[in-house]
Structures are given as structure tokens and as C-alpha cells.
Write a protein that holds these residues in place. Structure first.
Motif, PDB file in Angstrom:
ATOM      1  N   ALA A 411       0.822  -1.147  -0.039  1.00 34.96           N
ATOM      2  CA  ALA A 411      -0.018  -0.413   0.228  1.00 34.96           C
ATOM      3  C   ALA A 411       1.078   1.300   0.018  1.00 34.96           C
ATOM      4  O   ALA A 411       1.896   1.174   0.335  1.00 34.96           O
ATOM      5  N   LEU A 413       0.443   5.498   0.859  1.00 35.52           N
ATOM      6  CA  LEU A 413      -1.071   6.217   2.055  1.00 35.52           C
ATOM      7  C   LEU A 413       0.286   7.523   1.216  1.00 35.52           C
ATOM      8  O   LEU A 413       1.426   8.069   1.946  1.00 35.52           O
ATOM      9  N   VAL A 425      -9.633   7.950   5.947  1.00 42.54           N
ATOM     10  CA  VAL A 425      -8.902   7.253   5.438  1.00 42.54           C
ATOM     11  C   VAL A 425     -10.269   6.695   4.020  1.00 42.54           C
ATOM     12  O   VAL A 425     -10.795   6.839   4.520  1.00 42.54           O
ATOM     13  N   CYS A 426      -9.432   6.827   3.325  1.00 39.76           N
ATOM     14  CA  CYS A 426     -10.504   6.926   1.598  1.00 39.76           C
ATOM     15  C   CYS A 426      -9.325   5.731   0.880  1.00 39.76           C
ATOM     16  O   CYS A 426      -8.362   6.181   0.415  1.00 39.76           O
ATOM     17  N   GLU A 427     -10.031   5.041   0.662  1.00 37.93           N
ATOM     18  CA  GLU A 427      -9.306   4.087  -0.913  1.00 37.93           C
ATOM     19  C   GLU A 427      -9.388   5.008  -2.288  1.00 37.93           C
ATOM     20  O   GLU A 427     -11.133   4.200  -2.591  1.00 37.93           O
ATOM     21  N   ARG A 492      -2.221  -0.841  -3.501  1.00 39.22           N
ATOM     22  CA  ARG A 492      -3.368  -0.186  -3.335  1.00 39.22           C
ATOM     23  C   ARG A 492      -2.576   1.292  -2.554  1.00 39.22           C
ATOM     24  O   ARG A 492      -2.017   1.279  -1.985  1.00 39.22           O
ATOM     25  N   TYR A 494      -4.050   4.839  -0.879  1.00 36.56           N
ATOM     26  CA  TYR A 494      -4.676   5.474   0.342  1.00 36.56           C
ATOM     27  C   TYR A 494      -4.835   6.906   0.581  1.00 36.56           C
ATOM     28  O   TYR A 494      -3.931   7.317   0.447  1.00 36.56           O
ATOM     29  N   ILE A 522      -6.085  -0.610   6.440  1.00 40.61           N
ATOM     30  CA  ILE A 522      -6.254  -0.806   4.761  1.00 40.61           C
ATOM     31  C   ILE A 522      -5.427  -2.417   5.045  1.00 40.61           C
ATOM     32  O   ILE A 522      -5.496  -2.711   3.459  1.00 40.61           O
ATOM     33  N   ARG A 525      -8.346  -4.902   4.247  1.00 38.70           N
ATOM     34  CA  ARG A 525      -8.558  -4.602   2.222  1.00 38.70           C
ATOM     35  C   ARG A 525      -7.742  -5.238   1.646  1.00 38.70           C
ATOM     36  O   ARG A 525      -8.415  -5.743   0.668  1.00 38.70           O
TER      37      ARG A 525
END
Ligand code: O2Y
Ligand code: MN
Length: 603
Positions: A411, A413, A425-427, A492, A494, A522, A525
Motif C-alpha cells: 500500500a 498512503l 481514510v479513503c481508498e 493499493r 489511500y 488497510i 482491504r
């Protein structure tokens, strides 16, 4: 003729020519090639103690450590005096100070001429990244500052082994002078520098590449491996070579079941990166280990995943606010073998600063060398005072922090200091959307960092002061890199925001070790177990998906932490559009499409 303390320890013809040329230019009294040994470090430190620049701290309380006080005019990076001298202004882009390379070289040559008279010219061979890594880049810093020598010894891999690895290969020349030549018999001062801001120059020639820094002895202006090489110059090299040089911490997170993930995180300066990088999770059984607190070099591995490496060997962390509560692991890290700059000195020769969570003794010597008492109406430590400490002293250093191949990222961030609008938090929906989110992050200024609180400064990817080329081309480079591999192999992305407040101005989120709850979501996810709900700005944690057990947060606070208020976000989208307009036609069409898609979702 300069006196040479040892014969040249290299046969590299380009290096020898450059050292000869720069010695002729700067006219030092002596030349010293740094071998990077313990004995040399001790010798230079002792010399600085004798000259009055270093204060040796209490050997029992703070073994092997020193305090140094800078000149009051020389206390931080100077963005105004930082230049990118690409051949054309368009290459540097609207976010950089550009000057044409030819005239800038003329200016610098006249400043450096005779600039080291009465001083020693130190040659510092250094390597960013472990010497055995394909990521590694070798630089040679010439400096007339023994403070720089000692700090570079902590912050980089430095000395003879670098010259041995270099052989006849290429290196990045980095020339530094404090800009304070001494006349014969003139006594030196504790922190020589050029006090006139307009005469300080931090200059990058990305096409050579080379770095020239004049007039400042402080941090990012003078330790040229860090912001100058590992970010500004490296970002231009990374673009050509197909990798990324980023202003990111790297950490690993291990779940109670032993599942380990590596994360990188970009935050603008002064958002608590070092605290997050060494965090002590509040969630039982979870473990964070640190691989780096400031810079990540990221490249595609043979398996199509992105691998990250910290090119530094130490931490140059902000002291004020660092305490047993905010960062217990940093407190252990600087327990010994540390250089403290611009903090206060206690009567028993230890250090103190505001936010240490230890009451100050009745009297101190402040960062300017004046007597200070708790009644004084000024700070004892400078707000940008620093500790320089070896990374391997961190009690939670990750065993793979020096892995020459880096570590695979699960991930990435992006964060910032936002009191409203941005949820906890937002993905991102996908890589392109993640690049859009990264391009739009920013921080609200605090009274402490600019004197004026609450002004939003966009800081794309937290690289605003550090991207060595046109920011729109940098966005395009991120998009292109993501297109080179299977989307399922990419980390991913975030956005996180620990700094949201309620309408009464109170923090909604406790931060520090509690941030592990966000990192846990996270990881969930990534594993496919974490629940999310789509929103116009990205995927948010579904109700109850964040582990808030034992936190006692009011449900209203939780709602507000995760709320996406459409009117606020319409204004945010307008702000992003205005910001994008500053990049003109160079802005990638993909990002304009992402912005338009956001506006549609908000309609
Ligand atoms: O003011 C300075 O010279 C230091 S700036 C700095 C130091 C360590 C990590 N990050 C930063 C930064 O400004 O981002
Ligand atoms: Mn930084």
C-alpha cells in the motif's frame, strides 16, 4: 597550495580532476579525504568540541552525543533560495525556482572562489542506499564544514568503502561551502555561514547532474545526500531510468497472525512522518517496524511488484514534540551517538525541548546560548531543532531495512494536515485514481511553520519542494509506471488524515498509536476481508469495519471523521481544478478526466 592530510585514496580520474579543480577554486588551507572510520568521526567531533562548536553531552546520560547551536539566520531549509537549473524553465516547471544554468554557474563560481580560505576541504564519498544494491547512487560531497562531515557519517554510507565500490565509475558531484572564508589569524566562530539570505544558494543542475550549495550549514541545505541528491536529483534520474524517488516513509506492519505487509507513506513536512514510521500500535498483537522515515526509492521488481528502499542510513528528526508518548522508539534511538542541533542544554549537560513531556529544570541554556527559565517568554529549543541518529539504533528497525532489493509494497498512503473535508481514510478505486488523489494532497499551514494558520498549500505527493522537474511530467511518470505492470500487482493507494476537527475546533482522532487502527483496515482491504463502501471520493470503511474497540469515541465523532460533505467536496474539486490550471497543457489528460469524474459523482 593546500596541505593534503593523506594521499588520494582513489585512482578515479574524473574524481581526481574534479577535486583538483575545486581545490583550485575554493583555495582551502588543507584537504582531507574522509575514510568514514570511527577514529575519524571521533577526531572531527573532538576538534569541534575544542573549537567550541560542539558541546559534549553527559557521557552517562547521553553517551557519544553532542549539542551544536547554529547561527540564528541558519535554522532550516530555504525553499526561496533553492534552484533547479534545467536548460529551460519549462523543464523545471511552475513549482520550482528556475534560473538558466550558464549565468547561475557564473554566480556560483564567483561565490566559491576562495570560499574555503583558512579552512579544511573535506572530501566525503557517500552512497545513498546499501553499497551492494542496484538502487544505490554514489555522490561525492566536498564541504568545508566538519558538522556536515559528522552528520553525513550518520545519514549515509560514507568513506573509503564507497571509493572502493566506485572504482572508476560515475558519481554525482556535490559542492558545499558555508561561505565564510577566514583571513589569516581571523578567529573562527561556532557556526560559520553566510548570514545574508539572498547570498545563500542551494542549486541543482539536473542535466549534469551536480549540486552546488553555498552559504548555509544547516540540514537539507548542507547534507547534500538527503533532499538535494536523494529527492531532487534522484527524481530526475528516476524519470529517465523508470523508477520513483519519493518523499515517503517505509514501514512494515505485522498482524497478530504473523502476516507482514510493507507500506510507504507520503506526508508533507511537519505532519509526523517519523512518529508514524516508528509507531507503537495501540492494537494488541500488532507490530510496526521501521525501514525509513523520509525517503523511499521505488522500482518495479522482476515479479511485477513495486519494491521500496530507504536510501538513508540515519534519521534527521525534529526534536520538539518528540516524547515518550508521541514516539517512544525515537526516544530510544537518540539515547546515544546522536548529534542534537538547536535544542536546549540542561545543567547536567543533557538535552531538553518543548513537548518532551519532561518538566524543564529551573534553568537551561537555550538554543541561542542564553540562560532560559520556565518564565522566559520564548522557546528554549528552536521549533526546527533536530536529532541526527543512526537508523540501526532504532529499537524497531526492520530486519530488511538494508535489503539491497528493497521490500515489496502492499500500500501507498498520502496524507496531509486537513482540519475539514478529508476523511480519516479513503481508498483509491485504482492506480489512476490514486495518482489523482496523490496529486491533490496538501496541508493547512500552522502558525508554527509559516506564521499564518489554516492556509491550504497543495503539496502533490508531498514532493512540492523536492521534485526536480516539471510537476505535471512527474504525474505522467507515475501514471506510466503503473501502466507497466499487472494492476493486481500494484500497491493499493489511500489518503489518510489524522488532523480533522469538529465544528468546535477539537481533534476528532487521537492519532499516534491509534493510527494502527487505520493501518489494520488497510491490511484487511488488501487481504480481502475489510469491508468498504463507495463514496464520490473513493472507498470508505463500511460501518464497523474500522476496529475502534476500547477507544471510546463518540459515534458522532466517528460519523464526522468519515463524512464526505458534498458542498465541501465541490469546493475542493474547484480548488483542484484551479491548481491543475497552473500546469497548463502539460497536465496529463487522465488527471483531468479523474477530476471530471469526481465532479460528476458529486453532482
Ligand atoms: O530544515 C531542514 O534542513 C531539515 S528539513 C527535513 C529534514 C528531515 C526530514 N524531512 C525534512 C523536510 O523538510 O521534509
Ligand atoms: Mn522530509
Amino acid at each position: 597550495m593546500a596541505e593534503h592530510t593523506i594521499a588520494s585514496p582513489t585512482c578515479n580520474p574524473r574524481l581526481l580532476d574534479w577535486i583538483r579543480e575545486m581545490t583550485d577554486l575554493c583555495q582551502p588551507d588543507r584537504v582531507h579525504w574522509c575514510d568514514g572510520s570511527d577514529a575519524e568521526y571521533e577526531h572531527v567531533c573532538n576538534q569541534m568540541v575544542r573549537s567550541g562548536s560542539f558541546v559534549r553531552l553527559n557521557e552517562t546520560l547521553r553517551p557519544g552525543s553532542y549539542l551544536v547551536r547554529s547561527h540564528p539566520s541558519d535554522v532550516a531549509r530555504v525553499e526561496k533560495r533553492t534552484f533547479i537549473c534545467a536548460p529551460t524553465q519549462a523543464e523545471a516547471g511552475p513549482t520550482n525556482n528556475w534560473k538558466p544554468p550558464g549565468p547561475m554557474k557564473e554566480t556560483l563560481l564567483s561565490l566559491f572562489r576562495g570560499s574555503m580560505r583558512g579552512r579544511t576541504l573535506y572530501v566525503i564519498p557517500f552512497c545513498m542506499g546499501p553499497l551492494n544494491s542496484a538502487f544505490a547512487k554514489i555522490g561525492i560531497e566536498i564541504t568545508d564544514s566538519p558538522y556536515v562531515v559528522c552528520n553525513m557519517r550518520i545519514m549515509t554510507h560514507m568513506g573509503q568503502r564507497v571509493l572502493d565500490a566506485l572504482g572508476n565509475g560515475p558519481f554525482i558531484p556535490c559542492l558545499h561551502s558555508v561561505g565564510a572564508p577566514l583571513k589569516p589569524g581571523q578567529p573562527d566562530v561556532a557556526w560559520p555561514c553566510e548570514p545574508d539570505l539572498e547570498k545563500k544558494y542551494i542549486v541543482h543542475f539536473p542535466h549534469e547532474p551536480s549540486i552546488w550549495s553555498y552559504g548555509s550549514g544547516y540540514g537539507g541545505n548542507a547534507l547534500l545526500g538527503k533532499k538535494c541528491l536523494a529527492l531532487r536529483i534522484a527524481s530526475t534520474i528516476a524519470r529517465q531510468e523508470g523508477w520513483l524517488a519519493e518523499h515517503m516513509l517505509i514501514l512494515s506492519l505485522t498482524s497478530p497472525r504473523g502476516q507482514k505487509r510493507y507500506l510507504a507513506a507520503a506526508f508533507p513536512s511537519a505532519c509526523g512522518k517519523t512518529n508514524l514510521a516508528m509507531m507503537q500500535p495501540s492494537l494488541p498483537g500488532w507490530k510496526v517496524q521501521c525501514l525509513g522515515d523520509d525517503i523511499a526509492w521505488i522500482r518495479l521488481g522482476p515479479d511485477g511488484r513495486l519494491y521500496a528502499l530507504n536510501p538513508e542510513a540515519g534519521f534527521f528528526g525534529v526534536a520538539p514534540g518528540t516524547s515518550e508518548k508521541s514516539n517512544p522508539h525515537a526516544v530510544r534511538t537518540f539515547a546515544k551517538n546522536t548529534i542534537f542541533t538547536n535544542v536546549a542544554l540542561t545543567p547536567d549537560r543533557d538535552v531538553w525541548w518543548e513537548g518532551m513531556d519532561v518538566p524543564p529544570p529551573p534553568t537551561l541554556v537555550d538554543w541561542e546560548g542564553q540562560t532560559w527559565t520556565p518564565d522566559s517568554d520564548r522557546r528554549a529549543a528552536h521549533p526546527n531543532s533536530r536529532f541526527t541518529a543512526p537508523a540501526d539504533q532504532c529499537p524497531v528497525i526492520d530486519p530488511d531495512w538494508q535489503n539491497p532489493d528493497g521490500v515489496p509494497l502492499s500500500a501507498i498512503l498520502f496524507g496531509g494536515r486537513r482540519t475539514t473535508t478529508v476523511p480519516l481514510v479513503c481508498e483509491a478505486f485504482n492506480w489512476q485514481h490514486g495518482v489523482f488523489l496523490g496529486s491533490a494532497i496538501g496541508s493547512e499551514t500552522t502558525a508554527a511553520n509559516t506564521g499564518q494558520a489554516g492556509i491550504l498549500r497543495r503539496d502533490p505527493f508531498a514532493m512540492l519542494p523536492f521534485c526536480g522537474y516539471h510537476m505535471a511530467d512527474y504525474f505522467a511518470h507515475w501514471l506510466a509506471l503503473g501502466a507497466q505492470t499487472d494492476p493486481g500487482k500494484l500497491p493499493r493507494m489511500y489518503v489518510v488524515n489524522w488532523f480533522r476537527r469538529n465544528d468546535r475546533g477539537r481533534w476528532l482522532w487521537p492519532g499516534y498509536g491509534e493510527n494502527s487502527r487505520v493501518l489494520k483496515w488497510i491490511c484487511d482491504r488488501i487481504d480481502g476481508t475489510g469491508q468498504a463502501q463507495p463514496s464520490p471520493i473513493g472507498n470508505l470503511p463500511a460501518p464497523n469495519a474500522l476496529d475502534l474497540s476500547g477507544l471510546n469515541l463518540h459515534p458522532e465523532n466517528i460519523r464526522e471523521l468519515l463524512a464526505v460533505h458534498k458542498p465541501e467536496w465541490r469546493r475542493e474539486a474547484e480548488g483542484i481544478r484551479d491548481y491543475y490550471d497552473t500546469f497548463g497543457d502539460r497536465l496529463p489528460a487522465t488527471l483531468r478526466r479523474e477530476l471530471e469524474a469526481l465532479r460528476q459523482r458529486l453532482a
